[in-house]
Motif scaffolding. Structure first.
Motif, PDB file in Angstrom:
ATOM      1  N   ALA A 370     -46.020  -0.093  55.924  1.00  0.00           N
ATOM      2  CA  ALA A 370     -45.123  -0.924  55.133  1.00  0.00           C
ATOM      3  C   ALA A 370     -44.435  -0.142  54.017  1.00  0.00           C
ATOM      4  O   ALA A 370     -43.337  -0.504  53.594  1.00  0.00           O
ATOM      5  CB  ALA A 370     -45.890  -2.105  54.544  1.00  0.00           C
ATOM      6  N   ASN A 371     -45.069   0.920  53.558  1.00  0.00           N
ATOM      7  CA  ASN A 371     -44.498   1.709  52.464  1.00  0.00           C
ATOM      8  C   ASN A 371     -44.264   0.871  51.212  1.00  0.00           C
ATOM      9  O   ASN A 371     -43.337   1.127  50.442  1.00  0.00           O
ATOM     10  CB  ASN A 371     -43.195   2.383  52.908  1.00  0.00           C
ATOM     11  N   ALA A 372     -45.066  -0.154  51.051  1.00  0.00           N
ATOM     12  CA  ALA A 372     -45.016  -1.021  49.864  1.00  0.00           C
ATOM     13  C   ALA A 372     -46.425  -1.532  49.632  1.00  0.00           C
ATOM     14  O   ALA A 372     -47.032  -2.122  50.539  1.00  0.00           O
ATOM     15  CB  ALA A 372     -44.054  -2.181  50.078  1.00  0.00           C
ATOM     16  N   GLN A 373     -46.962  -1.304  48.460  1.00  0.00           N
ATOM     17  CA  GLN A 373     -48.387  -1.538  48.217  1.00  0.00           C
ATOM     18  C   GLN A 373     -48.824  -2.954  48.573  1.00  0.00           C
ATOM     19  O   GLN A 373     -49.893  -3.156  49.158  1.00  0.00           O
ATOM     20  CB  GLN A 373     -48.715  -1.242  46.751  1.00  0.00           C
ATOM     21  N   ALA A 374     -48.002  -3.940  48.279  1.00  0.00           N
ATOM     22  CA  ALA A 374     -48.380  -5.328  48.545  1.00  0.00           C
ATOM     23  C   ALA A 374     -48.421  -5.661  50.022  1.00  0.00           C
ATOM     24  O   ALA A 374     -49.005  -6.674  50.429  1.00  0.00           O
ATOM     25  CB  ALA A 374     -47.413  -6.273  47.827  1.00  0.00           C
ATOM     26  N   PHE A 375     -47.818  -4.796  50.846  1.00  0.00           N
ATOM     27  CA  PHE A 375     -47.712  -5.086  52.279  1.00  0.00           C
ATOM     28  C   PHE A 375     -48.494  -4.100  53.141  1.00  0.00           C
ATOM     29  O   PHE A 375     -48.580  -4.279  54.360  1.00  0.00           O
ATOM     30  CB  PHE A 375     -46.237  -5.074  52.700  1.00  0.00           C
ATOM     31  N   ASP A 379     -50.347  -3.034  57.965  1.00  0.00           N
ATOM     32  CA  ASP A 379     -50.082  -1.921  58.874  1.00  0.00           C
ATOM     33  C   ASP A 379     -50.772  -2.162  60.218  1.00  0.00           C
ATOM     34  O   ASP A 379     -51.960  -2.521  60.268  1.00  0.00           O
ATOM     35  CB  ASP A 379     -50.582  -0.607  58.280  1.00  0.00           C
ATOM     36  N   GLY A 380     -50.046  -1.959  61.293  1.00  0.00           N
ATOM     37  CA  GLY A 380     -50.577  -2.131  62.641  1.00  0.00           C
ATOM     38  C   GLY A 380     -50.371  -3.522  63.213  1.00  0.00           C
ATOM     39  O   GLY A 380     -50.525  -3.722  64.418  1.00  0.00           O
ATOM     40  N   MET A 381     -50.011  -4.481  62.364  1.00  0.00           N
ATOM     41  CA  MET A 381     -49.835  -5.856  62.823  1.00  0.00           C
ATOM     42  C   MET A 381     -48.394  -6.103  63.273  1.00  0.00           C
ATOM     43  O   MET A 381     -47.459  -5.475  62.783  1.00  0.00           O
ATOM     44  CB  MET A 381     -50.197  -6.834  61.706  1.00  0.00           C
ATOM     45  N   PHE A 382     -48.219  -7.030  64.204  1.00  0.00           N
ATOM     46  CA  PHE A 382     -46.884  -7.492  64.545  1.00  0.00           C
ATOM     47  C   PHE A 382     -46.395  -8.414  63.432  1.00  0.00           C
ATOM     48  O   PHE A 382     -47.190  -9.087  62.754  1.00  0.00           O
ATOM     49  CB  PHE A 382     -46.895  -8.195  65.891  1.00  0.00           C
ATOM     50  N   VAL A 383     -45.085  -8.446  63.235  1.00  0.00           N
ATOM     51  CA  VAL A 383     -44.514  -9.147  62.091  1.00  0.00           C
ATOM     52  C   VAL A 383     -44.877 -10.632  62.092  1.00  0.00           C
ATOM     53  O   VAL A 383     -45.176 -11.205  61.039  1.00  0.00           O
ATOM     54  CB  VAL A 383     -42.982  -8.940  62.060  1.00  0.00           C
ATOM     55  N   GLY A 384     -44.864 -11.254  63.265  1.00  0.00           N
ATOM     56  CA  GLY A 384     -45.233 -12.672  63.314  1.00  0.00           C
ATOM     57  C   GLY A 384     -46.644 -12.922  62.836  1.00  0.00           C
ATOM     58  O   GLY A 384     -46.901 -13.858  62.060  1.00  0.00           O
ATOM     59  N   ASP A 385     -47.586 -12.078  63.272  1.00  0.00           N
ATOM     60  CA  ASP A 385     -48.978 -12.222  62.846  1.00  0.00           C
ATOM     61  C   ASP A 385     -49.130 -11.922  61.355  1.00  0.00           C
ATOM     62  O   ASP A 385     -49.900 -12.586  60.643  1.00  0.00           O
ATOM     63  CB  ASP A 385     -49.867 -11.285  63.660  1.00  0.00           C
ATOM     64  N   ALA A 386     -48.398 -10.908  60.886  1.00  0.00           N
ATOM     65  CA  ALA A 386     -48.481 -10.554  59.474  1.00  0.00           C
ATOM     66  C   ALA A 386     -47.921 -11.664  58.596  1.00  0.00           C
ATOM     67  O   ALA A 386     -48.502 -11.994  57.544  1.00  0.00           O
ATOM     68  CB  ALA A 386     -47.729  -9.247  59.228  1.00  0.00           C
ATOM     69  N   ALA A 387     -46.800 -12.251  59.022  1.00  0.00           N
ATOM     70  CA  ALA A 387     -46.210 -13.345  58.245  1.00  0.00           C
ATOM     71  C   ALA A 387     -47.156 -14.532  58.181  1.00  0.00           C
ATOM     72  O   ALA A 387     -47.331 -15.157  57.127  1.00  0.00           O
ATOM     73  CB  ALA A 387     -44.876 -13.758  58.860  1.00  0.00           C
ATOM     74  N   GLU A 388     -47.810 -14.816  59.310  1.00  0.00           N
ATOM     75  CA  GLU A 388     -48.766 -15.923  59.334  1.00  0.00           C
ATOM     76  C   GLU A 388     -49.947 -15.635  58.412  1.00  0.00           C
ATOM     77  O   GLU A 388     -50.402 -16.517  57.657  1.00  0.00           O
ATOM     78  CB  GLU A 388     -49.245 -16.155  60.761  1.00  0.00           C
ATOM     79  N   ALA A 389     -50.441 -14.393  58.430  1.00  0.00           N
ATOM     80  CA  ALA A 389     -51.561 -14.027  57.558  1.00  0.00           C
ATOM     81  C   ALA A 389     -51.167 -14.117  56.085  1.00  0.00           C
ATOM     82  O   ALA A 389     -52.005 -14.424  55.227  1.00  0.00           O
ATOM     83  CB  ALA A 389     -52.032 -12.612  57.893  1.00  0.00           C
ATOM     84  N   ALA A 390     -49.892 -13.856  55.802  1.00  0.00           N
ATOM     85  CA  ALA A 390     -49.410 -13.924  54.428  1.00  0.00           C
ATOM     86  C   ALA A 390     -49.023 -15.336  54.014  1.00  0.00           C
ATOM     87  O   ALA A 390     -48.702 -15.569  52.841  1.00  0.00           O
ATOM     88  CB  ALA A 390     -48.212 -12.997  54.257  1.00  0.00           C
ATOM     89  N   MET A 392     -46.344 -16.961  55.081  1.00  0.00           N
ATOM     90  CA  MET A 392     -44.910 -16.935  54.809  1.00  0.00           C
ATOM     91  C   MET A 392     -44.111 -17.202  56.082  1.00  0.00           C
ATOM     92  O   MET A 392     -44.587 -16.949  57.196  1.00  0.00           O
ATOM     93  CB  MET A 392     -44.496 -15.563  54.239  1.00  0.00           C
ATOM     94  N   ASP A 393     -42.906 -17.693  55.900  1.00  0.00           N
ATOM     95  CA  ASP A 393     -41.940 -17.758  56.994  1.00  0.00           C
ATOM     96  C   ASP A 393     -41.643 -16.337  57.463  1.00  0.00           C
ATOM     97  O   ASP A 393     -41.598 -15.390  56.650  1.00  0.00           O
ATOM     98  CB  ASP A 393     -40.657 -18.435  56.495  1.00  0.00           C
ATOM     99  N   ILE A 394     -41.427 -16.155  58.752  1.00  0.00           N
ATOM    100  CA  ILE A 394     -41.286 -14.809  59.300  1.00  0.00           C
ATOM    101  C   ILE A 394     -40.072 -14.076  58.720  1.00  0.00           C
ATOM    102  O   ILE A 394     -40.146 -12.885  58.427  1.00  0.00           O
ATOM    103  CB  ILE A 394     -41.249 -14.854  60.849  1.00  0.00           C
ATOM    104  N   TRP A 395     -38.963 -14.760  58.530  1.00  0.00           N
ATOM    105  CA  TRP A 395     -37.775 -14.114  57.958  1.00  0.00           C
ATOM    106  C   TRP A 395     -37.991 -13.787  56.485  1.00  0.00           C
ATOM    107  O   TRP A 395     -37.564 -12.713  56.014  1.00  0.00           O
ATOM    108  CB  TRP A 395     -36.540 -14.986  58.149  1.00  0.00           C
ATOM    109  N   ASP A 396     -38.620 -14.679  55.742  1.00  0.00           N
ATOM    110  CA  ASP A 396     -38.896 -14.395  54.333  1.00  0.00           C
ATOM    111  C   ASP A 396     -39.831 -13.191  54.203  1.00  0.00           C
ATOM    112  O   ASP A 396     -39.655 -12.328  53.323  1.00  0.00           O
ATOM    113  CB  ASP A 396     -39.520 -15.617  53.658  1.00  0.00           C
ATOM    114  N   PHE A 397     -40.825 -13.134  55.077  1.00  0.00           N
ATOM    115  CA  PHE A 397     -41.750 -11.995  55.064  1.00  0.00           C
ATOM    116  C   PHE A 397     -40.992 -10.695  55.341  1.00  0.00           C
ATOM    117  O   PHE A 397     -41.169  -9.695  54.627  1.00  0.00           O
ATOM    118  CB  PHE A 397     -42.846 -12.205  56.116  1.00  0.00           C
ATOM    119  N   TYR A 398     -40.164 -10.723  56.372  1.00  0.00           N
ATOM    120  CA  TYR A 398     -39.459  -9.498  56.763  1.00  0.00           C
ATOM    121  C   TYR A 398     -38.492  -9.051  55.661  1.00  0.00           C
ATOM    122  O   TYR A 398     -38.382  -7.856  55.368  1.00  0.00           O
ATOM    123  CB  TYR A 398     -38.707  -9.726  58.066  1.00  0.00           C
ATOM    124  N   ALA A 399     -37.807 -10.008  55.048  1.00  0.00           N
ATOM    125  CA  ALA A 399     -36.887  -9.669  53.963  1.00  0.00           C
ATOM    126  C   ALA A 399     -37.621  -9.002  52.814  1.00  0.00           C
ATOM    127  O   ALA A 399     -37.166  -7.985  52.251  1.00  0.00           O
ATOM    128  CB  ALA A 399     -36.168 -10.919  53.486  1.00  0.00           C
TER     129      ALA A 399
END
Length: 555
Positions: A370-375, A379-390, A392-399
């Motif tokens: 992620a190259n960002a400490q909060a994210f 690392d290693g997760m697909f964006v959909g799974d990461a957004a769900e774990a966070a 957050m909405d998937i687009w908001d997470f990605y942004a």
């Protein structure tokens, strides 16, 4: 082939530093294997044949094994690694898959030239490729290449000068306007200086700023400068998907990936350059059917007299920056757009509609680092799974991922030219006679890895050969002689008297790639010895992390 004992003109036995005996030699030409010994003196191949009378300081028994030229990664980003004095341990993954030479400076992004205009951008953008920001202690390409030689690289490096780096050195990375006459003249001076310093050609990265802003006349000019030096012009084209934000044309009438290939063919033709289309991929399952049309375009251009070929990696995902999915008109002010709910809503609608058309979605993107400490915990997760774990909405997470990483989140985009269930497109590309083999990988100490860093060449030699897509000799040719010919290094990529002693000894019965997307950091089996410029760097399975056997290969 008739093999005879080798002696000197006086009838005395020859002497050499290293002798490989009893192996099956696949010489990189594409021709059939033959039984022979190979003698090495210094950094050169001294003789090939029945060398039973040749005296050697050291002999390696290769009975039951195969001897090939060292593998050339024709599309690498390892130049950003090799400048680090501590890179030798990290690049073990490259050596263990048989690599002896990497071609850097790809995708328009070379570490030089450097000016006050692009210094900050180079430092920041280097975080995408390496673990810590690169702080250039050079300005010119000549100074960068000298710095790599001073480090003592583990592998050989041949360098392209990046159009994006040249343009950014003059006008910056995010200015969309075409260069004026004076600016183009400054770019020409920088490009020609780099070519004169030993670069093997010019690369473009038209999917990223500033390359994505380049128009025909600018690209044709850069192509002409490469041609004037007798060197290669390579391109990461503007679109690799059936529909994209890079073009306004209706993709049902003109698929955007085919428009991108036509654009670069036209630029190379106008500039009179030899062209290498970088990583010929097809993003999204609705893009895969355009594979045959894309190859047909390239074949037609070649039939009409353009010297054009392409390269590819044997995986259905590739690494890039998380910001690559956004349309070019947003790039100069992307952070403001992603931080604005009012602007995000139409972007979300546009993205979902476009992704649906190409057969791809954000959930097909895997976070490498992620190259960002909060994210970084994702690392290693697909964006959909990461957004769900966070939560957050998937687009908001990605942004947020893009913004907080300063556009430097490393990701693996899946559905490149196939999937686990359907690999027809990628197999068609990799097995094509015009295709050479590349990794296009980011190898770092942190985050989730790209399996291409560990298994590219063994995968082609074992899996693709086993599938009957090409012979073993053809596969070796794609990663040795054919690559050397494309980049203009005639003394590499072949086993011949007088050629550079870059060699691999492998056991075909044990050869296999073991790296996967789930567990990518896994060395291949079957590659036993790797020799760089006459020096064993991998010696009967033991890696010499202190070897500095590589060198800069200037053209």
């Amino acid at each position: 082939m008739v093999l005879i004992p080798v002696t000197t003109a006086a009838g005395d036995a020859m002497q050499c530093d290293l002798k490989l005996t009893g192996g099956s030699v696949v010489d990189g030409s594409g021709g059939p294997a033959f039984e022979a010994d190979v003698a090495v003196s210094g950094d050169r191949i001294l003789a090939i044949g029945d060398l039973s009378d040749v005296e050697a300081q050291r002999t390696i028994d290769c009975r039951g094994k195969t001897i090939t030229p060292g593998f050339i990664d024709i599309h690498s980003h390892a130049d950003w690694l090799l400048i680090d004095p501590d890179h030798h341990g990290l690049v073990e993954a490259f050596v263990r898959q048989g690599m002896t030479t990497v071609v850097g400076g790809n995708c328009g992004f070379s570490p030089a030239p450097v000016s006050e205009t692009n210094l900050g951008g180079i430092k920041e953008a280097s975080r995408l490729i390496v673990d810590a920001p690169v702080a250039p202690r050079w300005q010119t390409m000549a100074e960068f290449l000298d710095a790599v030689d001073e480090v003592g690289p583990a592998l050989n490096l041949a360098e392209l000068v990046g159009h994006g780096s040249v343009r950014a050195a003059v006008t910056g990375s995010l200015r969309p306007d075409p260069p004026n006459k004076d600016e183009l003249a400054q770019m020409e001076r920088l490009a020609r200086e780099a070519l004169d310093a030993g670069c093997i050609g010019i690369s473009t990265g038209l999917g990223y700023p500033p390359g994505i802003f380049a128009e025909h006349d600018e690209l044709a000019a850069f192509a002409s400068w490469a041609a004037a030096s007798g060197k290669l012009f390579t391109s990461h084209v503007k679109a690799y998907s059936w529909a994209s934000g890079a073009y306004q044309a209706d993709p049902t009438e003109q698929p955007h990936n085919l428009l991108a290939i036509r654009e670069i063919l036209d630029a190379a033709r106008a500039g009179g350059a030899r062209l290498q289309v970088s990583h010929l991929i097809f993003v999204g399952h609705n893009t895969w059917p355009t594979c045959e049309d894309a190859i047909a375009m390239i074949e037609q251009a070649r039939a009409e007299g353009l010297d054009v070929a392409f390269d590819a990696f044997p995986y259905t995902a590739g690494n890039t920056t998380a910001s690559v999915i956004f349309p070019p008109e947003l790039l100069p002010h992307l952070e403001q757009v992603l931080a604005s709910p009012e602007q995000m809503e139409p972007l979300r609608a546009f993205g979902d509609a476009t992704f649906e058309r190409i057969g791809f979605h954000l959930r097909d993107i895997q976070i490498m680092h992620a190259n960002a400490q909060a994210f970084d915990r994702y690392d290693g997760m697909f964006v959909g799974d990461a957004a769900e774990a966070a939560g957050m909405d998937i687009w908001d997470f990605y942004a947020r991922l893009v913004v907080e990483s300063h556009r430097n989140a490393r990701v693996l985009i899946h559905k490149y030219s196939g999937s686990d269930e359907d690999q027809r497109a990628i197999e068609t590309v990799v097995s094509h006679p015009l295709c050479t083999v590349e990794t296009d990988t980011f190898l770092t100490a942190t985050g989730h890895q790209n399996p291409a860093s560990y298994g590219t060449f063994p995968r082609v030699l074992s899996t693709y050969v086993a599938r009957g897509l090409l012979s073993f000799e053809e596969a070796v040719h794609k990663m040795t002689g054919a690559s050397a010919d494309r980049i203009g290094l005639g003394d590499r990529g072949r086993i011949a008297e007088g050629a550079a002693a870059d060699l691999v000894v492998l056991d075909r019965s044990a050869l296999a790639d073991t790296a996967t997307f789930d567990a990518p950091a896994s060395y291949p089996s079957g590659i036993e010895t790797v020799i760089v410029n006459g020096r064993p760097v991998l010696d009967d399975g033991r890696y010499d992390g202190e070897a500095r056997a590589g060198r800069v290969l200037r053209a």
